[in-house]
Design an enzyme around this catalytic site. Structure first.
Site, PDB file in Angstrom:
ATOM      1  N   ASP A   1      40.028  11.458  38.224  1.00 55.64           N
ATOM      2  CA  ASP A   1      40.238  10.230  38.200  1.00 55.64           C
ATOM      3  C   ASP A   1      41.483   9.709  37.794  1.00 55.64           C
ATOM      4  OD1 ASP A   1      39.685  11.049  35.805  1.00 55.64           O
ATOM      5  OD2 ASP A   1      38.310   9.314  35.167  1.00 55.64           O
ATOM      6  N   GLU A   2      42.578  10.661  37.589  1.00 54.87           N
ATOM      7  CA  GLU A   2      43.942  10.395  37.058  1.00 54.87           C
ATOM      8  C   GLU A   2      45.010  11.053  38.161  1.00 54.87           C
ATOM      9  OE1 GLU A   2      44.414  11.090  32.818  1.00 54.87           O
ATOM     10  OE2 GLU A   2      42.576  12.098  33.468  1.00 54.87           O
TER      11      GLU A   2
ATOM     12  N   ASP B   1      44.877   5.242  36.217  1.00 57.64           N
ATOM     13  CA  ASP B   1      43.685   5.987  35.552  1.00 57.64           C
ATOM     14  C   ASP B   1      42.456   5.097  35.866  1.00 57.64           C
ATOM     15  OD1 ASP B   1      41.751   7.150  34.049  1.00 57.64           O
ATOM     16  OD2 ASP B   1      42.517   6.906  32.315  1.00 57.64           O
TER      17      ASP B   1
END
Lengths: 365, 400
Positions: B107-108, B9
């Site tokens: 974003d993960e 993350d």
């Protein structure tokens, strides 16, 4: 209490009752057969919660008792006993029974009769009489086309309709379809259309004999009264495919053939078919040529004489589907009716009008 | 088999990228906003730098609220192409650790390192090395969680942000999870937490001891998922976006923004999806036999169910008839719908065969013959005049 049977009568009762015992039930009690002794009768009950069978015989005892015997074990024991008197000694506490015959003796653990599901009581909305002979010959003709794919329950049953004095049974596994039609006296108030699990009809047809049998219908259940045997089954809910739409109004090409020669030829040629399935039929003015090929194995071809009316055609079928249809026909001479290579082939007896079998082709070319 | 899943993350992703690229932004409260006009008060904050977070501003805060709280912060508009470029670089790094990489959001990412764990001395080593590599190559920090499934890995990555690293072994699960508040379970939002609080469930420990029957009665199928999540059980696979793999299914899905509880609308959406998926099947020459429907309730709860049609087909109506039945049975769990509207609907057709010679035809080919003719005409129109040339009336509203 103590009751006695002859080996043959107990064997008959257990073999019949065992038909409704499921081998894969989650409830242990359903692997048993309930023996209920009351008012001078012994009733054998079995159920898998879909199909229930009751087998009645007269008892030599006026007492009252009930016990659940493990079906498979008891039936196997009785089957292997000699034709002699069998004594059943039921332990009053319901823990076990003692079964003895001649010099053999068995102590069998039992289940509690109180846990056994009640036999369904049917509030018949309609009752009709059907000839057992007609029913069993109809079932025999259509049962091969029943689907084994349980994801489509409707296709695992036999559609039975009674309309305008005609009894129809229809089955399809979506690759072929079988229809049997016969005249009956319809004494029910209005028309009937139900889907009955094939397993139930199979059992009924094996047991029913030639005489008239009483069939009762309730909302989602069907009941067969076969004298000392009663069979109740859940009906399958859902819509049966609109099969009428599948039947072509006319045919472009009609071939008259000897059934047995066609069956034997198909059996021979399909040995060379890929996965023993796809065979091609090439029809010209005087004959049908059957051929099959499997890459790296080989090929086969065989000609059969035929009376052909219409233009020639090449069509492919799964050989087994055609063989199944042909072997459901009693008559020697059959018609194969075709329209085009992507439309179904209809197989029917030349004389009798009671049976029709439809096989879907395999796409070629 | 025990699985090892890593969740990566990125920390304050958009803001960190901007701070990396523009030295003047560093060590200052920076707000990357999703807005059409930075001088206005419209829009929301897409990412807040850690300096801004100290003032209680985070992703999702309205620009108005942020400007009231922190008028002196730096407000910039997002440059999503740049962020996507960084995400692609991130995925490239992840793919050095395993081929099972699922991009979960911009974003993960999830990595299933079960097959490759033997290449590292431990799962923790793999995680440390991945974290260092991301920092070294992207000059961005990330938090990494390692767990036996996606759910736990995602929770673990939240433990110590930023630049955190947490490994949760299955044996430690009960001790670690029990004291956490229920909303630390991914997908449990404010509303769900409130509903749980109302029946006395505040922590994951409380959730574990709540009888699953009660949860099921109150929340429908979600209750069961919650109950499993509470003990750290989750079996959803890491689904990589493979390139050049054999075709195994044809699917299509639609995100519904804020979501919908209107069954009629959802049914129309599904019809559109069936049209889309089967159109691609026909283009590639495949027939399918199994229909899978999946729906998302809220942000994270996914449900899926599948049924066999009984015969191979590539016709939208035949697929839709089955799909509609599944959708309705899924939606019958009204209890869950009241809390979470359906935010995504997807259909996928699997169990495929190539449509070619040697295919056994079925009676349904005849029963749906008219539709086959109609579909081929529609296909021809679309081939000639484009995909938008013709559509079903019932789908006009959705398309617009």
């Amino acid at each position: 209490m103590n009751i006695s049977f002859t080996q043959s009568e107990l064997n008959a009762a257990l073999q019949t009752a065992q038909k409704a015992v499921s081998s894969k039930s989650i409830l242990p009690i359903l692997s048993g057969i309930l023996l209920n002794i009351d008012k001078g009768y012994i009733d054998f009950y079995s159920t898998d919660l879909e199909l229930s069978i009751k087998y009645r015989m007269a008892a030599d005892s006026k007492e009252k008792d009930a016990v659940v015997l493990p079906a498979r074990l008891t039936a196997d024991i009785v089957k292997n006993l000699p034709e002699a008197k069998i004594n059943l000694d039921i332990d009053g506490k319901g823990g076990s029974v003692k079964l003895s015959c001649g010099l053999s003796s068995f102590d069998i653990r039992t289940y509690s009769a109180e846990d056994f599901p009640r036999f369904p009581k049917l509030q018949s909305e309609k009752t009709i009489l059907i000839s057992g002979k007609k029913l069993s010959s109809a079932v025999k003709q259509v049962i091969k086309a029943v689907s084994k794919d349980e994801t489509r329950p409707v296709l695992c049953g036999i559609l039975m309709t009674i309309n305008k004095g005609k009894l129809k049974m229809v089955t399809t596994d979506s690759y072929r379809l079988a229809i049997h039609e016969t005249a009956v006296e319809n004494n029910a108030a209005d028309d009937i259309s139900v889907i009955i699990p094939a397993r139930c009809m199979d059992e009924v047809s094996k047991i029913c004999g030639d005489g008239d049998i009483e069939v009762g219908l309730a909302k989602n259940q069907i009941y067969f009264n076969l004298g000392n045997i009663a069979i109740v089954s859940r009906l399958i809910e859902g819509n049966f495919p609109n099969y009428q739409q599948l039947l072509p109004d006319n045919c472009e090409l009609r071939v008259k053939l000897n059934k047995d020669s066609l069956v034997s030829a198909l059996k021979r040629v399909s040995l060379l078919a890929h996965n023993n399935a796809l065979v091609k039929m090439k029809i010209d003015e005087t004959k049908v040529q059957i051929s099959a090929i499997t890459a790296d194995i080989g090929s086969a071809v065989e000609d059969i004489d035929a009376e052909v009316s219409g233009n020639g055609m090449e069509i492919a079928f799964n050989a087994q589907y055609v063989i199944d249809g042909l072997s459901s026909i009693v008559e020697e001479e059959i018609f194969i009716e075709l329209n085009n290579p992507l439309k179904p082939g209809i197989i029917r007896p030349v004389e009798a009008q009671d049976f029709l079998y439809l096989a879907m082709p395999v796409r070629i070319g | 088999m025990a699985r090892t899943i890593i969740h990566v993350d990125m920390d304050a992703y958009f803001a960190s990228i901007e701070q990396r690229d523009m030295p003047i932004y560093r060590n200052k409260p920076l707000l990357v906003c999703h807005t059409d006009d930075l001088s206005s008060y419209r829009g929301v904050v897409a990412a807040a730098s850690y300096e801004a977070r100290e003032y209680g501003i985070k992703a999702g805060t309205s620009v108005l609220e942020a400007k009231l709280k922190l008028p002196g912060a730096i407000y910039i508009a997002g440059n999503y192409e740049k962020y996507l470029y960084n995400t692609r670089r991130l995925v490239e790094i992840c793919e050095k650790y395993t081929d099972l990489v699922e991009v979960y959001s911009i974003d993960e990412a999830f990595l299933d390192i079960t097959p490759t764990i033997g290449l590292f001395s431990s799962a923790k080593d793999a995680a440390i090395s991945l974290q260092k590599e991301v920092e070294g190559k992207l000059r961005l920090t990330c938090s990494v969680g390692v767990g036996p499934n996606k759910l736990v890995a995602k929770m673990a990555s939240e433990f110590k942000k930023p630049s955190g690293l947490a490994v949760v072994e299955p044996k430690d699960l009960p001790g670690i999870l029990a004291p956490l508040p229920v909303d630390s379970i991914p997908g449990v939002g404010r509303r769900m937490a409130k509903h749980l609080d109302a029946i006395g469930i505040k922590t994951i420990g409380h959730l574990v001891s709540a009888p699953v029957e009660i949860l099921k009665r109150k929340f429908g199928v979600i209750g069961e998922i919650l109950s499993r999540a509470a003990i750290g059980v989750g079996d959803s696979p890491v689904v990589p976006a493979y390139k050049g793999m054999d075709v195994k299914s044809f699917g299509q899905s639609l995100s519904l923004g804020k979501g919908s509880t209107d069954i009629g609308y959802l049914r129309d959406v599904l019809l559109g999806l069936c049209d889309g998926a089967t159109r691609r099947m026909r283009k590639s020459g495949y027939l399918g036999k199994t229909v899978v429907i999946y729906i998302y309730l809220g942000r994270l709860f996914g449900l899926s169910r599948q049924t066999s049609i009984g015969a191979y087909t590539d016709l939208p109506k035949q697929i839709f008839d089955t799909a509609r039945g599944i959708l309705i049975s899924l939606l019958e769990e009204r209890a869950s719908l009241d809390i979470y509207p359906v935010t995504k609907v997807g259909v996928s057709v699997t169990n495929l065969v190539k449509k070619e010679s040697g295919q056994q035809m079925s009676v349904f080919d005849l029963l749906y013959e008219k539709e086959a003719v109609l579909t081929s005409i529609v296909d021809r129109l679309k081939n000639k005049h484009g995909e938008k040339a013709i559509t079903r009336c019932s789908l006009l509203e959705i398309r617009n």
